[in-house]
Design a protein around this motif. Structure first.
Motif, short mmCIF file in Angstrom:
data_model
loop_
_atom_site.label_atom_id
_atom_site.label_comp_id
_atom_site.label_asym_id
_atom_site.label_seq_id
_atom_site.Cartn_x
_atom_site.Cartn_y
_atom_site.Cartn_z
N TRP A 1 3.09 13.86 7.91
CA TRP A 1 2.20 12.87 8.52
C TRP A 1 3.05 11.82 9.24
O TRP A 1 2.76 11.45 10.37
N CYS A 2 4.11 11.37 8.59
CA CYS A 2 4.91 10.29 9.17
C CYS A 2 5.64 10.72 10.45
O CYS A 2 5.78 9.94 11.38
N HIS A 3 6.12 11.95 10.47
CA HIS A 3 6.82 12.47 11.65
C HIS A 3 6.32 13.87 11.94
O HIS A 3 6.50 14.76 11.11
N LEU B 1 0.82 -1.21 0.00
CA LEU B 1 0.00 0.00 0.00
C LEU B 1 0.86 1.26 0.00
O LEU B 1 0.49 2.26 -0.59
N TYR B 2 1.99 1.21 0.65
CA TYR B 2 2.77 2.43 0.86
C TYR B 2 3.21 3.05 -0.47
O TYR B 2 2.86 4.19 -0.76
N VAL B 3 3.98 2.32 -1.24
CA VAL B 3 4.40 2.88 -2.54
C VAL B 3 4.18 1.90 -3.70
O VAL B 3 4.71 2.10 -4.78
N ILE C 1 0.65 12.38 0.64
CA ILE C 1 -0.01 12.38 1.95
C ILE C 1 0.92 12.01 3.10
O ILE C 1 0.60 12.19 4.26
N CYS C 2 2.11 11.47 2.79
CA CYS C 2 3.01 11.06 3.88
C CYS C 2 3.91 12.23 4.29
O CYS C 2 3.98 12.57 5.46
N HIS C 3 4.59 12.82 3.33
CA HIS C 3 5.44 13.97 3.67
C HIS C 3 5.33 15.05 2.60
O HIS C 3 6.33 15.63 2.19
N GLY C 4 4.12 15.25 2.12
CA GLY C 4 3.87 16.29 1.12
C GLY C 4 2.68 17.16 1.50
O GLY C 4 2.13 17.05 2.62
ZN LIG Z 1 6.66 10.41 5.19
#
Ligand SMILES: [Zn+2]
Length: 419
Positions: A292-294, A53-55, A338-341
Motif C-alpha cells: 500500500w505504501c509503495h 495512528l500509524y503504529v 495493511i501497509c506492507h502486508g
Molecule cells: Zn508500508
C-alpha cells in the motif's frame, strides 16, 4: 527463489460457475476474535512513544471504534468502546509534547491531527460533548499550520505527515460526525496550497508532470508519501463533488494531466515505480514493491476516485491489472498488515468488488483472509516491528476483516474512494 518478497499464492484463482469454496463469516469472526484477544494481551503501550495512528495507541483505538461501529462485531465485543477510549487516552497523553509544533498539528497518520480526529469520533460515540469540542478545536489548529509555508524543498503535501493526510482527516470527520466540521472554503484553501506547491516543485525539477512533489529528497509516487495520496485527496475535494466539476479549469487540467502521466507509468505486470528516481535509474521492475505504501496496492484508491469522477475505462483497467499483480505477488512475507502486508492486497480486492460487483474480487478478498490462517503463510511470514499496530500489525488486519464482513461498505482506513 531466494530473497523474494512474496510467497507463491497457494490458491487457485476464481473460475466463474465453479462454486469454489471460501471462508465463512464465522471463520472471519473467529479470526477477528483471536487477533483482538492477542492485541489486548500483547500490545506494548510502553514501546509506543508517539501514540499515533500509524503504529501507536490511536491506531488500536481506531480499530476498537470500528469494532463498535460494525453491527457484525459490536455484539462480540461489548467493551469495544471502552477500549477505544482507554487506548485514546494514552495516545493523547503521549502526543502532548508535540501540541505546539506547527508541523505536527496537521500531520495526520503519523501525528497529532490523526489522534484528535479519531478522538473526536470516539467522544461523539460516548456522548462526551466537552471532550469532542476540545478534540475538534485541537484538530482545527492544523488548518492555519498547514497553510503557513510552502516547504517545497522538504515536502509537506503527502498523506502520512502532510496536507493530503490532513485533508483526509477533514473528509473523514465530516463524514463520521455527520455534518461539516470543516468548511468547503477551508478545504479548498488547503487544496490551493497543494496545487501551488506542486506547480512550484514541477518547475524546479522541469518535470513533465504539471504537479510534482517531494518528500525527504525523493519524488515518491505512491499512496503514503507521494503523488497518489496527494491526487486522491485533491479528487476528494469539493471541487470534484459537483456536476459539472467546479475546479478552476487550469487546476483541473494540471490534476488530470498529472494523473494521466502517472497511469502511463504502470508496467506490464500492473505495478508502478516507487519514485521518479526509481524510474530514472532503471531499477529492475521485478524488484518493485507491492505494498500500500509503495506500489500499485496504494495507487488503486486514487485510480478508483479518478474512474468515478472522469468515467474513463483506463483507470478501471489499471486497477484490474493491479489486482492481478496482488493476486500473483501480494502474498507478502512482511506479515498480515495493511501497509506492507497481506491485508494491503486484500483491500485492493474489496475496492474492486465495490467498483464492479464482480464475484471474482470478492473471492480473491476471501482467499487473502484465508492466507492469514494458512500454515505455510504463518510459517514463512515475518513478524512486523509493531505486530499489533494499525498500519504494520494486526489491528489494521482486523479493520480489513470487519470490512470483509460488510464488503459493500469496505474502505481502506482514511482512503475511501466512494464518499
Ligand atoms: Zn508500508
Amino acid at each position: 527463489m531466494l530473497g523474494r518478497r512474496y510467497l507463491q499464492n497457494p490458491f487457485p484463482d476464481f473460475v466463474p460457475g465453479e462454486g469454489q469454496t471460501a471462508v465463512s463469516d464465522k471463520q472471519i469472526k473467529s479470526l477477528i476474535k483471536l487477533y483482538v484477544e492477542t492485541i489486548l494481551e500483547k500490545y506494548d503501550t510502553v514501546a509506543d512513544e508517539r501514540g499515533d495512528l500509524y503504529v501507536g495507541d490511536a491506531g488500536v483505538s481506531l480499530m476498537f471504534w470500528k469494532l463498535y461501529k460494525s453491527e457484525h462485531t459490536r455484539p462480540m465485543f461489548p467493551d469495544a468502546l471502552k477500549q477505544a477510549v482507554a487506548f485514546m487516552s494514552t495516545a493523547k497523553e503521549k502526543c502532548k509534547p508535540y501540541l505546539k509544533r506547527s508541523s505536527e498539528r496537521f500531520s495526520f497518520v503519523c501525528g497529532n491531527a490523526g489522534i484528535y480526529a479519531v478522538s473526536a469520533a470516539i467522544s461523539m460515540a460516548v456522548e462526551d460533548t466537552k471532550t469532542m469540542a476540545n478534540d475538534l478545536a485541537v484538530f482545527k489548529t492544523g488548518m492555519p499550520a498547514s497553510l503557513e509555508k510552502m516547504h517545497t524543498k522538504t515536502g509537506c503535501d503527502g498523506f502520512m505527515v502532510g496536507r493530503a493526510g490532513y485533508l483526509s482527516g477533514c473528509y473523514w470527520l465530516n463524514k463520521v460526525l455527520g455534518h461539516k466540521v470543516i468548511s468547503d472554503d477551508d478545504v479548498i484553501s488547503i487544496c490551493q496550497m497543494i496545487i501551488a506547491s506542486g506547480r512550484e516543485y514541477s518547475k524546479i525539477r522541469k518535470s513533465p508532470s504539471p504537479l510534482a512533489y517531494l518528500h525527504h529528497g525523493t519524488q515518491y509516487l505512491g499512496a503514503a508519501h507521494g503523488m497518489c495520496g496527494i491526487f486522491h485527496m485533491l479528487l476528494d475535494s469539493p471541487w470534484f463533488r459537483t456536476i459539472p466539476i467546479s475546479a478552476p479549469k487550469d487546476v483541473l487540467l494540471d490534476i488530470k494531466i498529472s494523473i494521466d502521466l502517472f497511469v502511463e507509468l504502470q508496467d506490464s505486470v500492473g505495478n508502478f515505480p516507487v519514485s521518479m528516481e526509481d524510474l530514472l535509474t532503471g531499477r529492475d521492475p521485478e524488484r518493485r514493491l507491492v505494498h500500500w505504501c509503495h506500489g500499485a496496492p496504494g495507487a488503486v484508491y486514487m485510480l478508483a476516485k479518478a474512474y468515478l469522477i472522469f468515467n474513463e475505462e483506463k483507470y478501471l483497467n489499471a486497477i484490474r491489472l493491479a489486482s492481478d499483480l496482488v493476486w500473483n505477488r501480494g502474498v507478502l512475507r512482511k506479515g498480515p498488515g495493511i501497509c506492507h502486508g497481506v491485508a494491503s492486497g486484500g483491500y485492493v480486492f474489496l475496492l474492486l468488488f465495490r467498483l464492479t460487483n464482480e464475484m471474482m474480487y470478492h473471492y480473491r478478498a476471501l482467499k487473502f483472509m484465508e492466507l492469514l490462517i494458512n500454515p505455510i503463510f504463518q510459517g514463512e511470514a515475518r513478524m512486523p516491528d509493531r505486530p499489533y499496530s494499525l498500519f504494520e500489525g494486526v489491528a489494521g488486519t482486523v479493520c480489513f476483516l470487519i470490512d470483509l464482513l460488510d464488503p459493500d461498505q469496505a474502505s481502506f482506513p482514511f482512503m475511501d474512494a466512494f464518499h
